[in-house]
Design an enzyme around this catalytic site. Structure first.
Site, PDB file in Angstrom:
ATOM      1  N   ARG A  34       0.869  -1.437  -0.069  1.00 32.46           N
ATOM      2  CA  ARG A  34      -0.108  -0.007  -0.076  1.00 32.46           C
ATOM      3  C   ARG A  34       1.074   1.316  -0.065  1.00 32.46           C
ATOM      4  O   ARG A  34       0.485   2.319  -0.619  1.00 32.46           O
ATOM      5  CB  ARG A  34      -0.988  -0.019   1.154  1.00 32.46           C
ATOM      6  CG  ARG A  34      -2.022  -0.911   1.053  1.00 32.46           C
ATOM      7  CD  ARG A  34      -3.156  -0.723   2.088  1.00 32.46           C
ATOM      8  NE  ARG A  34      -4.182  -1.703   1.568  1.00 32.46           N
ATOM      9  CZ  ARG A  34      -5.277  -1.994   2.597  1.00 32.46           C
ATOM     10  NH1 ARG A  34      -4.726  -1.810   3.949  1.00 32.46           N
ATOM     11  NH2 ARG A  34      -6.206  -2.914   2.385  1.00 32.46           N
ATOM     12  N   LYS A  38     -18.049 -15.561   3.057  1.00 30.26           N
ATOM     13  CA  LYS A  38     -19.684 -15.111   3.103  1.00 30.26           C
ATOM     14  C   LYS A  38     -20.009 -14.590   1.905  1.00 30.26           C
ATOM     15  O   LYS A  38     -19.498 -13.903   0.906  1.00 30.26           O
ATOM     16  CB  LYS A  38     -19.661 -14.204   4.239  1.00 30.26           C
ATOM     17  CG  LYS A  38     -19.284 -14.667   5.472  1.00 30.26           C
ATOM     18  CD  LYS A  38     -19.438 -13.734   6.532  1.00 30.26           C
ATOM     19  CE  LYS A  38     -19.137 -13.860   7.811  1.00 30.26           C
ATOM     20  NZ  LYS A  38     -19.179 -12.770   8.634  1.00 30.26           N
ATOM     21  N   GLY A  51      -9.324  -8.045  -0.303  1.00 28.91           N
ATOM     22  CA  GLY A  51      -7.953  -7.829   0.456  1.00 28.91           C
ATOM     23  C   GLY A  51      -7.185  -9.232   0.528  1.00 28.91           C
ATOM     24  O   GLY A  51      -6.264  -9.504   0.137  1.00 28.91           O
ATOM     25  N   GLY A  66     -12.888  -3.511   0.559  1.00 32.48           N
ATOM     26  CA  GLY A  66     -14.277  -3.151   0.538  1.00 32.48           C
ATOM     27  C   GLY A  66     -14.513  -2.193  -0.354  1.00 32.48           C
ATOM     28  O   GLY A  66     -15.583  -2.064  -1.021  1.00 32.48           O
TER      29      GLY A  66
HETATM   30  P1  ADP Z   1     -11.568 -11.043  -0.095  1.00 31.52           P
HETATM   31  O1  ADP Z   1     -10.951 -10.450   1.282  1.00 31.52           O
HETATM   32  O2  ADP Z   1     -10.681 -11.212  -1.224  1.00 31.52           O
HETATM   33  O3  ADP Z   1     -12.849 -10.254  -0.552  1.00 31.52           O
HETATM   34  P2  ADP Z   1     -13.235 -12.762   1.501  1.00 31.52           P
HETATM   35  O4  ADP Z   1     -13.010 -11.699   2.839  1.00 31.52           O
HETATM   36  O5  ADP Z   1     -14.440 -12.617   1.126  1.00 31.52           O
HETATM   37  O6  ADP Z   1     -12.304 -12.200   0.620  1.00 31.52           O
HETATM   38  O7  ADP Z   1     -12.823 -14.016   2.204  1.00 31.52           O
HETATM   39  C1  ADP Z   1     -11.683 -14.275   2.582  1.00 31.52           C
HETATM   40  C2  ADP Z   1     -11.598 -15.369   3.686  1.00 31.52           C
HETATM   41  O8  ADP Z   1     -12.560 -16.322   3.265  1.00 31.52           O
HETATM   42  C3  ADP Z   1     -10.273 -16.050   4.155  1.00 31.52           C
HETATM   43  O9  ADP Z   1      -9.851 -15.585   5.153  1.00 31.52           O
HETATM   44  C4  ADP Z   1     -10.662 -17.605   3.884  1.00 31.52           C
HETATM   45  O10 ADP Z   1     -10.078 -18.210   4.586  1.00 31.52           O
HETATM   46  C5  ADP Z   1     -12.076 -17.453   4.042  1.00 31.52           C
HETATM   47  N1  ADP Z   1     -12.726 -18.875   3.463  1.00 31.52           N
HETATM   48  C6  ADP Z   1     -12.302 -19.239   2.022  1.00 31.52           C
HETATM   49  N2  ADP Z   1     -13.072 -20.488   1.915  1.00 31.52           N
HETATM   50  C7  ADP Z   1     -13.337 -20.823   3.032  1.00 31.52           C
HETATM   51  C8  ADP Z   1     -14.326 -21.973   3.699  1.00 31.52           C
HETATM   52  N3  ADP Z   1     -14.226 -23.003   2.765  1.00 31.52           N
HETATM   53  N4  ADP Z   1     -14.643 -21.801   4.943  1.00 31.52           N
HETATM   54  C9  ADP Z   1     -14.299 -20.972   5.622  1.00 31.52           C
HETATM   55  N5  ADP Z   1     -13.764 -19.880   5.254  1.00 31.52           N
HETATM   56  C10 ADP Z   1     -13.222 -19.710   3.919  1.00 31.52           C
HETATM   57 MG    MG Z   2     -11.753  -9.761   3.054  1.00 30.21          MG
END
Ligand code: ADP
Ligand code: MG
Length: 396
Positions: free
Chosen positions: A38, A199, A352, A375
């Site tokens: 960053r 989620k 992220g 976000g």
């Molecule tokens: P980003 O930050 O790229 O937007 P998210 O915040 O939506 O991604 O999700 C990231 C998290 O999702 C990671 O910490 C990862 O461990 C978790 N994750 C991925 N697959 C699973 C799963 N099957 N069960 C629980 N957590 C999961």
């Molecule tokens: Mg995230």
């Protein structure tokens, strides 16, 4: 991007107040900077201003101090790292507002760099307080916003301040808005959204918005469990958002109506527990044992996603395919990162964790664009106006 940028304004000799996103991850044990991407992402703007004889005043938040001084969230470590990278002193201010800081700003010479203390040590920052924004504005002659990662917040230093100084976008802000804007406006087709992460609740409005633009939505990661549960499959101990089952059904219905090919996993890696060294097993989607949980997307699914992705001209990826922080559960995420890195397509990464996974594999340069905004990138792709962008004046 139809906004005034640093290139459109006079900066020579002026005090340029730059909002950056230096909210870097810190090592829990040592407090060291775990990843300085960053900081590096803001360099083009900082170097440009320095080269043109501006006096550069940087402001950022770090972590969530909640309106009070938290010693280990001071920005001096960040200023130190920036100083190493720039090979020049970066003076650390004792606060971000007040007479002492105003005096420091007034005493700067052309090319000097001053780092203000953590904005969020003042509750007024997140409250979008007008008096606080004015106090910040007193430090500079012009305001440049290069903090795309904070652009979805209507905070004092992000949007409110733009009312009190001539304002412009920095180069990072410009690049983020241009790259993310392109995939919403006129994507080369076929266009796939590859989605994972824990989620769906964080991503519903983004999903609804891109349903109008994409040809494929591929769902892996933890969020797949909620989709499968909504279709009445058993998912064992997997993380399921029970309050999102209706939303998952609605999204699948929306995909059918919009003729979007929504692809769900056909197999998973499952384990008894989420821990290093956990014993894993690959099972078909419809045969998840009751005592196990989904920890990664299975190899057949990764193959089928890969086959479809190879046909695509644009791919947007958000959300890891599994719990990639644990090496045994990182296979699906790594396979897809490698595949995307080799595609002859526009590849845009948002989120992220996803950016972190791509970064850890050294594949950032192989993607068309990796957003620095977690976000903020999701909100942008939801079609929402970001306060930090909206507050900047349009060109002409
Ligand atoms: P980003 O930050 O790229 O937007 P998210 O915040 O939506 O991604 O999700 C990231 C998290 O999702 C990671 O910490 C990862 O461990 C978790 N994750 C991925 N697959 C699973 C799963 N099957 N069960 C629980 N957590 C999961
Ligand atoms: Mg995230």
């Amino acid at each position: 991007m139809n906004k005034i940028t640093v290139k459109d304004i006079e900066v020579k000799g002026r005090r340029v107040l730059v909002r950056v996103d230096f909210n870097v991850p810190l090592d829990e044990k040592t407090g060291d900077i775990a990843d300085d991407n960053r900081i590096r992402a803001a360099l083009p703007t900082i170097e440009y201003l320095k080269d043109r004889g501006a006096r550069v005043i940087l402001m950022s938040h770090l972590g969530r101090p909640g309106g009070k001084v938290v010693e280990n969230l001071r920005l001096d470590t960040v200023a130190g790292r920036l100083s190493q990278i720039l090979k020049q002193p970066v003076v650390m201010a004792p606060d971000c507002v007040g007479p002492e800081v105003e005096n420091m700003a007034a005493a700067m010479k052309a090319g000097d760099v001053l780092m203000l203390e953590n904005l969020r040590f003042h509750g007024e920052e997140e409250a979008g307080d007008v008096l606080f924004a004015q106090a910040l504005a007193r430090l500079g002659d012009v305001f440049v916003n290069d903090a795309f990662g904070a652009a979805h917040r209507a905070h004092a230093s992000v949007s409110v301040i733009a009312e009190y100084l001539p304002a412009a976008a920095g180069f990072l802000m410009e690049k983020e808005v241009a790259n993310l804007g392109k995939i919403l406006e006129n994507p080369a087709r076929p266009f796939a959204a590859l989605l994972g992460g824990a989620k769906i609740s964080d991503k519903v409005s983004m999903l609804e918005n891109i349903m109008d633009k994409v040809d494929y939505v591929m769902v892996g990661g933890g969020m797949a469990a909620t989709f499968l549960k909504a279709e009445s499959y058993e998912v064992g101990q997997s993380l399921v958002e029970t309050d999102m089952l209706g939303t998952a059904s609605h999204l699948m219905e929306l995909a059918r109506r919009k003729k979007v090919n929504l692809v769900l996993p056909v197999d998973f890696v499952v384990a008894d527990e989420i821990s290093n060294g956990a014993k894993t097993e690959i099972v078909p989607m419809a045969k998840i044992p009751g005592e196990k949980r989904i920890v990664d997307t299975g190899p057949q699914t990764i193959d089928s996603f890969s086959r479809e992705l190879q046909k695509c001209k644009t791919v947007f990826w958000n959300g890891p395919m599994g719990i990639f922080e644990i090496p045994e559960f990182a296979g699906g995420t790594q396979e897809l990162a490698k595949l995307l890195a080799g595609l002859e397509a526009i590849t845009v990464i948002g989120g992220g964790s996803t950016a972190e996974a791509v970064g850890a594999m050294g594949l950032v340069e192989k993607m068309t664009f990796v957003s620095t905004g977690g976000g903020a990138s999701l909100e942008f792709l939801s079609g929402d106006k970001l306060p930090g962008v909206a507050a900047l004046p349009d060109k002409e």
